[in-house]
Design a protein around this motif. Structure first.
Motif, PDB file in Angstrom:
ATOM      1  N   PRO A  50       0.800  -1.233   0.000  1.00 33.94           N
ATOM      2  CA  PRO A  50       0.000   0.000   0.000  1.00 33.94           C
ATOM      3  C   PRO A  50       0.831   1.282   0.000  1.00 33.94           C
ATOM      4  N   MET A  51       2.070   1.233   0.448  1.00 33.63           N
ATOM      5  CA  MET A  51       2.900   2.432   0.506  1.00 33.63           C
ATOM      6  C   MET A  51       3.712   2.658  -0.774  1.00 33.63           C
ATOM      7  N   ASP A 162      18.321   7.933  -4.983  1.00 33.37           N
ATOM      8  CA  ASP A 162      17.062   8.619  -4.697  1.00 33.37           C
ATOM      9  C   ASP A 162      15.961   7.645  -4.300  1.00 33.37           C
ATOM     10  N   LEU A 163      15.993   6.444  -4.830  1.00 34.56           N
ATOM     11  CA  LEU A 163      15.022   5.421  -4.417  1.00 34.56           C
ATOM     12  C   LEU A 163      15.277   5.012  -2.969  1.00 34.56           C
ATOM     13  N   THR A 164      16.542   4.923  -2.588  1.00 35.16           N
ATOM     14  CA  THR A 164      16.885   4.647  -1.190  1.00 35.16           C
ATOM     15  C   THR A 164      16.330   5.754  -0.289  1.00 35.16           C
ATOM     16  N   THR A 165      16.490   7.005  -0.708  1.00 35.59           N
ATOM     17  CA  THR A 165      15.967   8.146   0.052  1.00 35.59           C
ATOM     18  C   THR A 165      14.445   8.089   0.134  1.00 35.59           C
ATOM     19  N   ILE A 170       9.772   4.681   5.391  1.00 37.66           N
ATOM     20  CA  ILE A 170       9.026   3.425   5.501  1.00 37.66           C
ATOM     21  C   ILE A 170       9.910   2.279   5.979  1.00 37.66           C
ATOM     22  N   ALA A 171      11.091   2.161   5.381  1.00 36.83           N
ATOM     23  CA  ALA A 171      11.994   1.059   5.722  1.00 36.83           C
ATOM     24  C   ALA A 171      13.433   1.498   5.463  1.00 36.83           C
TER      25      ALA A 171
END
Length: 180
Positions: A50-51, A162-165, A170-171
């Motif tokens: 959902p996130m 940027d995906l890590t950021t 969330i995780a």
């Protein structure tokens, strides 16, 4: 949305056209989008993840900021919604040329596939070297040169960072480029 007819409201009082008043009382139908093809979901992972929409929205914003810092120019980033697709089907529809990169999720060492299509690679070359984007029909149809590949790898690293950021609230996710 609607049936294509226009309703300007009721006519002048006493015009006696009951067909128009009946048509005005019936609401126009709402057109729903067609169902996704068999085997696909219009919201990939929407129920299980959902996130994901939040992460992708954050990715778009952080990637746009990162690319603006690199280019010093107005950059727009559009993140397409995810779609569920079988791997074989996806690989068959890849454009040629495409740069396939393996990313690793640190901690689990789980692999992930990152694909940089010709649009992204040639845009990265223009972005990093300061040129103007070429229209799709003017782009060369050949394998990537060593310079194009190196600049595309740099772009993939920016996207992974940027995906890590984007995942941080969330995780604790750390992605790294493993190989191209």
């Amino acid at each position: 949305f609607g049936s294509g007819r226009t309703d300007h409201g009721p006519g002048p009082p006493g015009d006696g056209d009951s067909a128009d008043t009946e048509a005005a009382a019936i609401p126009a139908p709402v057109r729903l989008p067609p169902p996704p093809p068999a085997g696909r979901s219009s919201r990939a992972g929407g129920e299980r993840l959902p996130m994901l929409d939040v992460v992708l929205e954050r990715l778009g914003k952080t990637l746009q900021a990162s690319l603006r810092r690199l280019a010093g120019d107005g950059i727009s980033v559009i993140i397409d919604p995810p779609a569920s697709l079988r791997m074989g089907e996806y690989l068959l529809q890849l454009p040629s040329p495409a740069l396939l990169c393996i990313a690793r999720l640190e901690g689990t060492n789980a692999p992930g596939l990152v694909v940089a299509g010709a649009d992204l690679v040639f845009s990265a070359v223009e972005l990093f070297l300061g040129g103007r984007p070429l229209p799709p029909e003017a782009r060369p149809d050949r394998p990537f040169s060593a310079v194009e590949r190196t600049l595309a790898e740099r772009m993939v690293k920016v996207v992974l960072n940027d995906l890590t950021t984007a995942f941080q609230p969330i995780a604790d996710v750390k992605l790294r480029l493993d190989r191209v």
